[in-house]
Design a protein around this motif. Structure first.
Motif, PDB file in Angstrom:
ATOM      1  N   ASN A  49     -63.196  23.461 -72.876  1.00 57.64           N
ATOM      2  CA  ASN A  49     -62.849  23.560 -71.463  1.00 57.64           C
ATOM      3  C   ASN A  49     -63.585  24.774 -70.901  1.00 57.64           C
ATOM      4  O   ASN A  49     -63.390  25.884 -71.389  1.00 57.64           O
ATOM      5  CB  ASN A  49     -61.339  23.739 -71.295  1.00 57.64           C
ATOM      6  N   PRO A  50     -64.436  24.577 -69.904  1.00 57.41           N
ATOM      7  CA  PRO A  50     -65.115  25.746 -69.336  1.00 57.41           C
ATOM      8  C   PRO A  50     -64.094  26.663 -68.665  1.00 57.41           C
ATOM      9  O   PRO A  50     -63.192  26.202 -67.985  1.00 57.41           O
ATOM     10  CB  PRO A  50     -66.083  25.152 -68.317  1.00 57.41           C
ATOM     11  N   GLU A  53     -61.463  31.801 -72.526  1.00 50.07           N
ATOM     12  CA  GLU A  53     -62.210  32.300 -73.680  1.00 50.07           C
ATOM     13  C   GLU A  53     -61.612  31.796 -74.983  1.00 50.07           C
ATOM     14  O   GLU A  53     -62.342  31.562 -75.948  1.00 50.07           O
ATOM     15  CB  GLU A  53     -62.251  33.824 -73.663  1.00 50.07           C
ATOM     16  N   CYS A  60     -62.668  28.967 -77.148  1.00 48.36           N
ATOM     17  CA  CYS A  60     -62.771  27.809 -76.275  1.00 48.36           C
ATOM     18  C   CYS A  60     -64.244  27.634 -75.876  1.00 48.36           C
ATOM     19  O   CYS A  60     -64.903  28.593 -75.484  1.00 48.36           O
ATOM     20  CB  CYS A  60     -61.903  28.020 -75.027  1.00 48.36           C
ATOM     21  N   TYR A  61     -64.747  26.426 -75.999  1.00 43.29           N
ATOM     22  CA  TYR A  61     -66.161  26.139 -75.704  1.00 43.29           C
ATOM     23  C   TYR A  61     -66.289  25.434 -74.367  1.00 43.29           C
ATOM     24  O   TYR A  61     -65.435  24.626 -73.998  1.00 43.29           O
ATOM     25  CB  TYR A  61     -66.749  25.260 -76.810  1.00 43.29           C
ATOM     26  N   ASP A  62     -67.391  25.725 -73.663  1.00 42.72           N
ATOM     27  CA  ASP A  62     -67.653  25.087 -72.369  1.00 42.72           C
ATOM     28  C   ASP A  62     -67.845  23.577 -72.512  1.00 42.72           C
ATOM     29  O   ASP A  62     -67.463  22.817 -71.637  1.00 42.72           O
ATOM     30  CB  ASP A  62     -68.896  25.685 -71.713  1.00 42.72           C
ATOM     31  N   SER A  63     -68.487  23.175 -73.599  1.00 45.82           N
ATOM     32  CA  SER A  63     -68.678  21.752 -73.864  1.00 45.82           C
ATOM     33  C   SER A  63     -68.770  21.546 -75.373  1.00 45.82           C
ATOM     34  O   SER A  63     -69.010  22.496 -76.124  1.00 45.82           O
ATOM     35  CB  SER A  63     -69.937  21.208 -73.175  1.00 45.82           C
ATOM     36  N   HIS A  66     -71.781  22.871 -77.275  1.00 45.09           N
ATOM     37  CA  HIS A  66     -71.927  24.313 -77.525  1.00 45.09           C
ATOM     38  C   HIS A  66     -71.273  24.764 -78.831  1.00 45.09           C
ATOM     39  O   HIS A  66     -71.428  25.908 -79.238  1.00 45.09           O
ATOM     40  CB  HIS A  66     -71.349  25.117 -76.364  1.00 45.09           C
TER      41      HIS A  66
END
Length: 142
Positions: A49-50, A53, A60-63, A66
């Protein structure tokens, strides 16, 4: 596609790491509750989830794309509106090409779309359609 109860049981039994696309940091959101539920049952949960953190101690990853390719992902649980399901499945297909991994795509209730299913089939990605992962876990392990 995975459709039989025995296959779902096997997927949940063998899985160790679950990426949740759309995992919310807000405790009142179902995706957040699912992340905690799965962690408490021994799975490593990687939130995607963008913005945030980390969620529940995990970066937590933006996509999905990543996430480091040395992290083995067994299930990608999509917690997004069905309008975005196809894009999420495209990310899983890209992840597969990048890592040679073939995670099970798991769409929560009312998340799947015909386009998402078509993309999964074209990319030979196993697919669970419109099932709550918590309900299915309880069905087999409670």
């Amino acid at each position: 596609m995975i459709e039989t109860i025995s296959n779902i049981n096997e997927v949940l039994s063998k899985a160790e790491t679950i990426a949740i696309i759309g995992c919310s940091p807000s405790t009142h959101r179902t995706s957040n509750y699912a992340a905690r539920f799965l962690q408490e049952r021994g799975y490593r949960v990687i939130p995607v989830n963008p913005g945030p953190e980390e969620i529940y101690g995990e970066k937590c990853y933006d996509s999905l794309t990543h996430i480091q390719k040395d992290i083995q992902i067994d299930i990608v649980n999509i917690f997004r509106n069905s309008d975005y399901a196809a894009d999420a499945v495209r990310d899983v297909a890209e992840w597969k090409k990048k890592t040679s991994q073939n995670p099970v795509i798991w769409t929560q209730l009312d998340v799947s779309s015909p386009e998402a299913e078509e993309i999964a089939e074209k990319n030979e990605l196993p697919y669970v359609r419109n099932k709550c992962i918590m309900v299915e876990w309880d069905r087999y392990f409670k």
